[in-house]
Design an enzyme around this catalytic site. Structure first.
Site, PDB file in Angstrom:
ATOM      1  N   ASP A 305       0.863  -1.177   0.000  1.00 57.86           N
ATOM      2  CA  ASP A 305       0.000   0.000   0.000  1.00 57.86           C
ATOM      3  C   ASP A 305       0.907   1.237   0.000  1.00 57.86           C
ATOM      4  O   ASP A 305       2.133   1.147   0.111  1.00 57.86           O
ATOM      5  CB  ASP A 305      -0.938  -0.020   1.210  1.00 57.86           C
ATOM      6  CG  ASP A 305      -2.229   0.754   0.962  1.00 57.86           C
ATOM      7  OD1 ASP A 305      -2.236   1.660   0.102  1.00 57.86           O
ATOM      8  OD2 ASP A 305      -3.243   0.471   1.639  1.00 57.86           O
ATOM      9  N   GLU A 502     -10.509   6.783   4.578  1.00 54.37           N
ATOM     10  CA  GLU A 502      -9.859   6.176   5.732  1.00 54.37           C
ATOM     11  C   GLU A 502      -9.145   7.208   6.584  1.00 54.37           C
ATOM     12  O   GLU A 502      -8.741   8.259   6.110  1.00 54.37           O
ATOM     13  CB  GLU A 502      -8.885   5.085   5.307  1.00 54.37           C
ATOM     14  CG  GLU A 502      -7.671   5.560   4.543  1.00 54.37           C
ATOM     15  CD  GLU A 502      -7.859   5.425   3.054  1.00 54.37           C
ATOM     16  OE1 GLU A 502      -6.865   5.182   2.366  1.00 54.37           O
ATOM     17  OE2 GLU A 502      -9.000   5.566   2.571  1.00 54.37           O
TER      18      GLU A 502
END
Length: 611
Positions: A305, A502
């Site tokens: 990520d 997020e």
């Protein structure tokens, strides 16, 4: 003219065809083709041949992914970069499908200008449509698709997204998110298809939609199963937090959707920021190499990520030790958006000093190059512009509208107030989310955290309502409910959450409606008209203390750009069939609440009324 001159001319004339033949360019089919450039050979043969020709620098470049804002076309050529990405909201100017295609082609030509002409692969988070692109079709977020419970519909959506993504040149989608969200306080809950593994497992059909039945077909886009593993199970729903479970629990709850994705041939897997029992996933060799690649037989490539390797030691700024830990754990391509030059330097040093073996580098390259060959990037590296007109097309918007209506969950319908009659009388519409494309689309829409207002073309819920009613019906709108009275046959309140992604979306202290929403609802109730509440949110909200005062409650989740799909259900053009993929709390104190845990919910998972 004498005999000698005539003889010379005749000889020259005879040589002309031969000279002409020598001057004609050699046709491509007859060009010297290296084995890796020959599409007739098996992919494995082509990969092995290409690997044998690559320098260490070329191999390390393939393992590196930079963000478009920090890597120029010249960088792609000079550093042999294997991949570029757009982060959330990172777009060319102007933000149009054609601009994206032009940008992609410029970067791709830079990759093809390298000695071995290895094409790059470009990744984006097209998580509910091609959501970075203004004008793209924005589908419901995953929680809404989970409510449809319809694998075939979700596969169709994957196909539509693949066409829009292909029309901008992009060939890699960081989707689907296969997280099993176990705590609704988590800011990524809307990215989960459901709280139990059966729902995301069944909806891995979206992978087939994105990739096609095999990579390399028309509008085939590499899919990504993310985030491996357990990101939806962190304590208190803390984003990037710690999932504290036994291995048996981790396998039972969080692994099945990834098993299903691997069985569908998913091309890539992205690793989670989160930890499992205190160990960061980005450095977890057991879960990445032993379980994912070994036990599950995943043959694609693993990507980190965004700067995920920098979290392994908990200190800011990634180190040589973190680079080695992540690569040896089994990460094949590292997303290092801005510090990619530093990453390349550290990676090369770690290979040269023996901390990372040449075999591990070759394994990573073999996995990455295999997918590039399978996608057909070596034969068709540039944008297929025949798909560019599909971005935001009428056909895709019609599919999205269908998905919206199928995702709506009817939670309460006292006195059968719904469906509303199309004809006659007056209807009042209120609420901050009634006329706001940004709000109804949520996070990951044009920008990372989402926005307010007409951020991209579409139909608001209010516009959908106005279009749904007959000519004899008057629709009055006031965001706060000002002007409502007993002369209206119903009031529709469209309320809920404002966009987030997020981190910023984590909720620890309250999951209630905000003061403006509560004030608006109070105004409508005092008018004495039936109140229909349409909840626009990325998760179940804490509404148990208010719901008794509402005549009807519909969960619309985050429907995207096609708000007419909400009106289709409110006015009965489509009967509601959605079922809540999450257990609905009676209060915040119940979190986490999930099916089978013995807690008494407001609405159980799988609940949904119809007409």
């Amino acid at each position: 003219m004498n005999h000698v001159t005539r003889r010379r001319l005749c000889r020259a004339a005879a040589l002309l065809p031969l000279l002409a033949a020598l001057l004609v360019p050699v046709p491509p089919a007859a060009a010297a083709v290296l084995p890796y450039q020959d599409p007739a050979l098996p992919v494995a043969t082509r990969v092995s041949d290409l690997l044998s020709r690559m320098s260490l620098d070329e191999k390390l470049g393939q393992m590196t992914q930079a963000e478009r804002g920090s890597a120029t076309p010249a960088d792609v050529t000079a550093y042999r970069l294997g991949s570029i990405l757009s982060g959330g909201g990172s777009a060319p100017t102007p933000n149009t499908a054609t601009s994206w295609a032009d940008m992609y082609d410029n970067l791709q030509r830079a990759a093809l200008a390298t000695p071995l002409a290895i094409p790059m692969i470009y990744g984006v988070d097209a998580v509910h449509g091609h959501n970075n692109v203004v004008g793209a079709t924005i589908f419901p977020h995953n929680i809404g698709l989970g409510a449809t419970g319809d694998p075939a519909l979700v596969q169709q959506i994957g196909r539509a997204v693949a066409e829009e993504v292909s029309g901008t040149g992009i060939d890699w989608d960081f989707a689907p998110c296969l997280c099993v969200a176990r705590d609704d306080r988590w800011g990524r809950t809307y990215e989960s298809f459901g709280e139990t593994p059966d729902i995301p497992s069944s909806l891995t059909t979206i992978i087939t939609g994105l990739q096609g039945t095999a990579l390399g077909g028309p509008a085939s886009v590499l899919a990504t199963a993310k985030h491996y593993l357990g990101d939806g199970g962190t304590t208190a729903g803390d984003d990037q937090g710690n999932t504290q479970l036994t291995e048996a629990q981790l396998r039972a709850i969080h692994l099945p959707p990834f098993q299903a994705a691997v069985a569908r041939g998913v091309g890539s897997v992205m690793i989670s920021y989160s930890s499992w029992n205190g160990v960061k996933l980005h450095g977890n060799q057991y879960l990445i190499t032993n379980v994912l690649k070994g036990e599950l037989g995943f043959s694609g490539f693993v990507v980190s990520d965004w700067n995920g390797i920098d979290q392994i030691d908990g200190q800011s700024g990634f180190t040589a030790a973190e680079v080695t830990a992540s690569i040896n754990a089994g990460i094949d391509m590292v997303m290092v958006p801005t510090a990619w030059k530093n990453f390349l330097t550290l990676l090369k040093a770690e290979v040269q000093n023996g901390h990372i073996t040449p075999a591990r580098v070759d394994d990573a390259n073999r996995r990455i190059l295999t997918k590039k060959f399978e996608l057909g990037l070596f034969e068709r590296p540039l944008t297929d512009r025949s798909y560019t007109p599909t971005v935001g097309s009428a056909a895709h918007r019609a599919l999205a509208r269908q998905a919206v209506s199928r995702s709506m969950v009817l939670l309460k319908n006292s006195g059968n107030v719904l469906p509303l009659a199309r004809d006659g009388g007056k209807i009042f519409v209120a609420g901050k989310s009634a006329d706001n494309i940004g709000y109804q689309s949520g996070g990951w829409t044009i920008s990372w955290q989402g926005g307010s207002g007409a951020i991209t073309p579409g139909t608001t819920i209010l516009q959908g309502i106005r279009a749904a009613v007959g000519s004899s019906t008057t629709v009055t709108y006031n965001q706060r409910g000002t002007g409502v009275d007993g002369s209206y046959r119903a009031a529709i309140a469209v309320v809920g959450e404002t966009p987030y992604a997020e981190g910023q979306g984590d909720r620890t202290t309250s999951m209630s409606l905000d003061r403006d929403d509560l004030r608006t609802l109070d105004t409508l109730r005092k008018a004495g008209v039936p109140v229909v509440v349409v909840l626009v949110s990325g998760r179940p909200l804490d509404v148990a203390t208010q719901v008794s005062g509402w005549n009807a409650l519909v969960a619309a989740w985050l429907p995207g750009t096609e708000g007419a799909g909400v009106a289709d259900v409110l006015f009965g053009a489509v009967a509601p069939t959605g079922k809540t993929p999450m257990t609905w709390m009676t209060s915040l104190s119940q979190q986490p609440i999930n099916a089978g845990d013995g807690k008494t919910p407001l609405f159980p998972q799988g609940f949904g009324l119809t007409y």
